[in-house]
Design a protein around this motif. Structure first.
Motif, PDB file in Angstrom:
ATOM      1  N   PHE A 194      -8.783   3.472  -1.720  1.00  0.00           N
ATOM      2  CA  PHE A 194      -7.958   3.904  -2.861  1.00  0.00           C
ATOM      3  C   PHE A 194      -8.713   5.181  -3.533  1.00  0.00           C
ATOM      4  O   PHE A 194      -9.947   5.409  -3.373  1.00  0.00           O
ATOM      5  N   ARG A 195      -8.024   5.965  -4.250  1.00  0.00           N
ATOM      6  CA  ARG A 195      -8.817   6.992  -5.227  1.00  0.00           C
ATOM      7  C   ARG A 195      -9.241   6.097  -6.206  1.00  0.00           C
ATOM      8  O   ARG A 195      -8.547   5.298  -6.824  1.00  0.00           O
TER       9      ARG A 195
ATOM     10  N   ILE B  99      -2.826   6.089 -10.371  1.00  0.00           N
ATOM     11  CA  ILE B  99      -4.210   5.509  -9.963  1.00  0.00           C
ATOM     12  C   ILE B  99      -4.473   4.606 -11.188  1.00  0.00           C
ATOM     13  O   ILE B  99      -4.513   4.976 -12.434  1.00  0.00           O
TER      14      ILE B  99
ATOM     15  N   ASP C 171      -7.990  -1.891   2.392  1.00  0.00           N
ATOM     16  CA  ASP C 171      -7.401  -0.443   1.900  1.00  0.00           C
ATOM     17  C   ASP C 171      -8.275   0.172   1.049  1.00  0.00           C
ATOM     18  O   ASP C 171      -9.034  -0.204   0.179  1.00  0.00           O
TER      19      ASP C 171
ATOM     20  N   VAL D  31      -4.056   4.273   1.027  1.00  0.00           N
ATOM     21  CA  VAL D  31      -2.776   3.693   0.170  1.00  0.00           C
ATOM     22  C   VAL D  31      -1.966   4.821  -0.289  1.00  0.00           C
ATOM     23  O   VAL D  31      -2.657   6.076  -0.355  1.00  0.00           O
ATOM     24  N   THR D  32      -0.695   4.733  -0.532  1.00  0.00           N
ATOM     25  CA  THR D  32      -0.057   5.917  -1.212  1.00  0.00           C
ATOM     26  C   THR D  32      -0.085   5.530  -2.807  1.00  0.00           C
ATOM     27  O   THR D  32       0.374   4.988  -3.321  1.00  0.00           O
ATOM     28  N   HIS D  33      -0.869   6.983  -3.290  1.00  0.00           N
ATOM     29  CA  HIS D  33      -0.735   7.078  -4.817  1.00  0.00           C
ATOM     30  C   HIS D  33       0.561   7.955  -5.343  1.00  0.00           C
ATOM     31  O   HIS D  33       0.452   8.988  -4.957  1.00  0.00           O
TER      32      HIS D  33
ATOM     33  N   THR E 212     -13.473   7.978  -3.132  1.00  0.00           N
ATOM     34  CA  THR E 212     -12.700   6.951  -2.519  1.00  0.00           C
ATOM     35  C   THR E 212     -13.328   6.029  -2.038  1.00  0.00           C
ATOM     36  O   THR E 212     -14.270   5.924  -1.657  1.00  0.00           O
TER      37      THR E 212
ATOM     38  N   PRO F 170      -7.370   8.479   0.942  1.00  0.00           N
ATOM     39  CA  PRO F 170      -6.992   7.080   0.660  1.00  0.00           C
ATOM     40  C   PRO F 170      -6.268   6.557   1.680  1.00  0.00           C
ATOM     41  O   PRO F 170      -5.567   7.382   2.613  1.00  0.00           O
TER      42      PRO F 170
ATOM     43  N   ALA G  79       0.766  -1.324  -0.052  1.00  0.00           N
ATOM     44  CA  ALA G  79       0.171   0.056   0.029  1.00  0.00           C
ATOM     45  C   ALA G  79       0.759   1.261  -0.160  1.00  0.00           C
ATOM     46  O   ALA G  79       0.499   2.294  -0.415  1.00  0.00           O
TER      47      ALA G  79
ATOM     48  N   THR H 181      -5.652  -0.345  -7.906  1.00  0.00           N
ATOM     49  CA  THR H 181      -4.103  -0.204  -7.849  1.00  0.00           C
ATOM     50  C   THR H 181      -3.742   1.281  -7.402  1.00  0.00           C
ATOM     51  O   THR H 181      -4.618   2.255  -7.397  1.00  0.00           O
ATOM     52  N   ASN H 182      -2.566   1.169  -6.993  1.00  0.00           N
ATOM     53  CA  ASN H 182      -2.076   2.625  -6.416  1.00  0.00           C
ATOM     54  C   ASN H 182      -0.844   2.905  -7.408  1.00  0.00           C
ATOM     55  O   ASN H 182       0.244   3.251  -7.040  1.00  0.00           O
TER      56      ASN H 182
END
Length: 318
Positions: A65-66, A277, A63, A203-205, A224, A201, A53, A293-294
């Motif tokens: 996500f955007r 993204i 988790d 997670v880190t995008h 999100t 989010p 993530a 997905t990130n």
């Protein structure tokens, strides 16, 4: 855990096709991680997480996500619910537009704006500077600066975030509610979905987008949530109106209906892709799958097509 749309099973086993395709795609594209929600409508939902993530942080099935353009089927579902309630009309020009475009035309991306001819600053902070906006946080402000139209509404297809921003305004007028609250009341709460508008989010995008740029995506891309929360939306009732076939659609090819892309076999799909993204939803008559997905692949269209084929085969297996 009992759910409105079936039980949830967090597991690491899936039919072979997505088991191979998704990790392979992540490795090939340099994407950190992903979560997949897949299952029969009304049946058990399987949740699988791959990768990270954030650096050093394993991906979890819950988790958030955007969602990028996976917002569009959600915005469309809300607008069509208001059509069913008699509060919006599909073929009446909307006062939110200055070019006489109708809700049907906006939903099907034929409202008159073509980012290939001009540009689309919604979801593109660099382009926003071209219309004198340094860091806008409201898609309406952006839309008001754009030309009334690039072609006659209804004439042809041209994907447009501006059109979906205007749909959000129409939803607020018709529902007499804030856009996010209208979506929650009409669509999300009945499906027990926890999707959040302009939420953060977990997670880190990897992206250079500013917080304002994310907010500016608005009804076109500002949601999100987790894969399960989006699955609960996607596996819910689908208005038959989404299967509208515009007169300019090409026989034997996929076309954009009212909020979803419709494949020749009738499968409903949509993907969202902006820096950091990639998100995909696939809905057949019996199953739904959501992949979040990130990271963004190098070729959105080709990656989407390959994953749709893989997921569709998996959902057809007994």
């Amino acid at each position: 855990m009992a759910l409105l749309l079936g039980s949830v099973i967090a597991c690491a086993h899936l039919p072979p096709a997505p088991e191979r395709a998704i990790p392979s795609m992540l490795a090939r594209e340099g994407i950190g991680g992903a979560v997949l929600a897949i299952g029969p409508i009304g049946g058990p939902v399987r949740l699988v997480a791959w990768g990270e993530a954030a650096p050093g942080q394993p991906m979890r099935v819950g988790d958030r996500f955007r969602l990028a353009s996976l917002a569009k089927p959600l915005t469309a579902a809300t607008a069509l619910a208001l059509v069913r309630l008699g509060k919006l009309r599909l073929d009446r020009p909307l006062p939110e537009t200055a070019n006489g475009a109708t809700l049907r035309q906006l939903l099907s991306h034929s409202g008159g704006w073509d980012r290939a001819l001009t540009f689309d600053p919604i979801g593109d902070p660099v382009s926003a500077q071209r219309i004198g906006l340094a860091d806008p946080d409201d898609c309406r402000v952006i839309a008001n600066r754009m030309p009334a139209n690039d072609f006659r509404p209804g004439e042809r297809y041209a994907y447009s975030n501006i059109g979906y921003c205007r749909i959000g305004q129409a939803i607020e007028r018709a529902a007499r509610l804030d856009y996010a609250e209208a979506v929650a009341r009409l669509i999300l709460r009945p499906r027990r979905s926890g999707l959040a508008y302009l939420g953060l989010p977990s997670v880190t995008h990897p992206s250079r987008f500013s917080p304002n740029a994310w907010r500016a995506l608005g009804p076109a891309g500002g949601w999100t949530g987790s894969a399960l929360d989006y699955w609960r939306f996607a596996a819910g009732p689908v208005d038959p109106l989404v299967r509208f076939r515009p007169p300019f659609a090409v026989a034997g090819q996929s076309h954009y209906g009212l909020g979803w892309r419709i494949r020749p076999d009738g499968t409903l799909t949509h993907f969202g892709a902006i820096p950091g993204i990639f998100a995909l939803v696939v809905r057949t008559p019996t199953h739904a799958a959501v992949l979040l997905t990130n990271g963004r692949p190098f070729d959105d269209e080709a990656t989407s097509e390959a994953l749709i084929r893989s997921l569709t085969r998996a959902m057809r297996r007994p």
